[in-house]
Design an enzyme around this catalytic site. Structure first.
Site, PDB file in Angstrom:
ATOM      1  NE  ARG A  44      -1.449  -1.405   3.627  1.00 19.68           N
ATOM      2  CZ  ARG A  44      -1.614  -1.374   4.926  1.00 19.68           C
ATOM      3  NH1 ARG A  44      -2.820  -1.271   5.426  1.00 19.68           N
ATOM      4  NH2 ARG A  44      -0.597  -1.459   5.757  1.00 19.68           N
ATOM      5  CG  ASP A 219      10.241 -16.132  17.067  1.00 13.74           C
ATOM      6  OD1 ASP A 219       9.877 -15.920  15.897  1.00 13.74           O
ATOM      7  OD2 ASP A 219      11.336 -15.739  17.517  1.00 13.74           O
ATOM      8  CG  HIS A 224      12.894 -21.426  12.806  1.00 17.24           C
ATOM      9  ND1 HIS A 224      12.585 -21.241  11.488  1.00 17.24           N
ATOM     10  CD2 HIS A 224      12.802 -20.197  13.381  1.00 17.24           C
ATOM     11  CE1 HIS A 224      12.310 -19.967  11.271  1.00 17.24           C
ATOM     12  NE2 HIS A 224      12.433 -19.309  12.406  1.00 17.24           N
TER      13      HIS A 224
END
Ligand code: NDP
Length: 457
Positions: A44, A219, A224
């Site tokens: 945007r 996280d 991971h």
């Protein structure tokens, strides 16, 4: 070289695009696996053409390979609302055949675009690339998988986890499956325990908006580290084809469960002030009442004939004293030592650095304290490290339409399922939120990890 591929980066004005995605692409285009790539950035923000080109140039550096120079010369930025169907149609028209649509956006915006795309025909061969987190729990990941599945086939879906592009992580395949020393003993008969650790010395670094909602478990461990575990625990694939490798990874994760009862299998803690680092709870944008952990530890086992009974501990945290980023494989001592040998009975310990890839094997040997006294000697090596950054490695697969290094849909859901009992136990207060001083090794009684720290180089 492949035919030119156009990559549309949604969220091109954002942090990930400038800091990881474009530099990763630059590192790929600088080397022998360079392909012809056109990039259309979109967002945007009304970025002027020079401003966008400047960002791409900054990410690629000044010494441009021919492929990078071509990408820089052809790149463009198109401002617009990514959830507007007219804007999406215009982007697809501009991109031409078989584009890569890379969603580098907040997850809710990505989901909104996927919903909008339901009403738009995508060109044959379109590849869709999704950043993590993929969903916010197993149910939402399954929902998103269903939506995405109506747009393109699974092999054209790339759920990105850049840990799979790290040289040290990829090297687990070579280290395990091409190695007579390790593969025959890579099982519960010979291995006592495994740790997969990704500790950072950095604190929050201004990322409260994201991190305070995620925490260390979501996280790092949910994504991971569970994928690292999959590569570490899986059986040998028949070939390096994406179908074979991803099936073996999925099989290992399907057998992965918490080690023991839920409260016993996890620990969580949050840092207090230490050195120049303020207490996490005092960081701008943090809601202390949310009780977000900055250090998480979960112990799992892979309940297969190969692994049952071996505790595998996954841990990650911020603002710690030592940046320990490694896999530690502890072998069992031999059952019998000739009597007359004294000292340590420890078995071998293999340490595989996740970053930048150091390898160290400590082996029992006669030590210096007497001719028949056991000690440990260290065999150290540095694993080769690729000039292609992890994001470049993952992008290489996406550009070639090869999902080998992408997370398969069922695996994305499974990674949530594994950690959900922990998240539930934490939310209900069954596991206390402990504290540690920023710059320390974590809570002092988390001894099993503290013991290893002095061996980190
Ligand atoms: P940002 O928060 O910087 O967002 C990226 C871009 O998305 C913004 O620049 C903005 O562009 C656009 N955007 C934001 N909100 C909206 C909205 N409501 N509607 C439409 N567009 C919006 O994210 P990051 O770049 O940090 O991360 C992108 C993705 O990558 C996320 O999914 C994140 O989880 C993941 N990720 C990020 C990492 C990082 O280190 N940053 C690491 C690993 C994964 P504009 O205003 O121009 O539209």
């Amino acid at each position: 070289m492949l035919n030119q591929r156009t990559v549309v980066i949604f969220g091109a004005s954002g942090d990930l695009s400038s800091r990881l995605l474009l530099p990763g692409l630059g590192s790929l285009l600088a080397g022998p696996r360079a392909t012809s790539v056109r990039i259309i950035g979109t967002g945007r923000s009304p970025l002027a053409p020079d401003e966008w080109t400047g960002r791409v140039q900054a990410a690629f550096g000044h010494d441009l390979s021919p492929a990078a120079a071509e990408t820089l010369a052809t790149t463009q930025y198109v401002a617009g609302d990514p959830t507007d169907p007219a804007h999406l149609r215009a982007l697809l028209e501009l991109a031409g055949p078989a584009p890569v649509l890379y969603f580098s956006l907040p997850p809710a915006v990505t989901t909104a675009i996927v919903q909008t795309l339901q009403g738009i025909d995508l060109p044959a061969g379109t590849e869709l690339a999704f950043e993590k987190p993929f969903g916010t729990d197993a149910a939402s990941a399954a929902e998103l998988n269903k939506l995405v599945g109506t747009l393109v086939p699974e092999e054209n879906v790339h759920r990105v986890d850049h840990f799979l592009g790290r040289t040290a992580v990829l090297n687990l395949i070579g280290l395990r499956f091409a190695n007579r020393l390790f593969e025959p003993v890579w099982n519960a008969e010979h291995i006592e325990s495994i740790e997969i650790v990704y500790d950072e010395t950095l604190g929050l670094e201004g990322r409260a908006q994201y991190y305070d909602n995620a925490g260390a478990l979501v996280d790092m461990i949910q994504s991971h580290l569970l994928l690292v575990l999959a590569l570490l625990a899986m059986d040998a694939p028949a070939t390096m084809d994406a179908v074979e490798v991803r099936s073996e990874m999925a099989r290992a994760l399907r057998s992965t469960q918490l080690y023991g009862s839920t409260p016993e299998a996890s620990r969580r803690a949050r840092y207090t002030a230490g050195g120049s680092v303020p207490s996490y709870a005092d960081e701008a944008g943090v809601d202390p009442g949310r009780e977000t952990e900055t250090l998480a530890e979960v112990t799992v086992e892979v309940d297969t004939n190969r692994w049952a009974g071996v505790p595998i501990t996954l841990r990650s945290g911020k603002a710690l004293g030592v940046a320990r980023k490694e896999i530690v494989v502890k072998f069992k001592p031999l059952r019998h030592l000739p009597s007359g040998l004294h000292g340590s009975r420890d078995g071998e310990t293999l340490r595989i650095g996740l970053n930048p890839g150091e390898l160290s094997l400590s082996v029992p040997a006669l030590g210096v304290d007497g001719p028949y006294t056991m000690g440990q000697v260290f065999l150290d090596a540095t694993l080769p490290s690729s000039p292609v950054l992890p994001y470049g490695e993952v992008l290489n697969g996406i550009l070639r339409g090869d999902p080998l290094l992408s997370v398969r849909g069922d695996v994305a859901e499974r990674c949530w399922e594994i950690v959900e009992p922990v998240l539930d136990a934490w939310r209900s207060g069954e596991v206390p939120l402990e504290e540690y001083e920023a710059g320390s090794d974590g809570p002092s009684h988390w001894a099993s990890f503290a013991q290893n720290i002095d061996k980190v180089k």
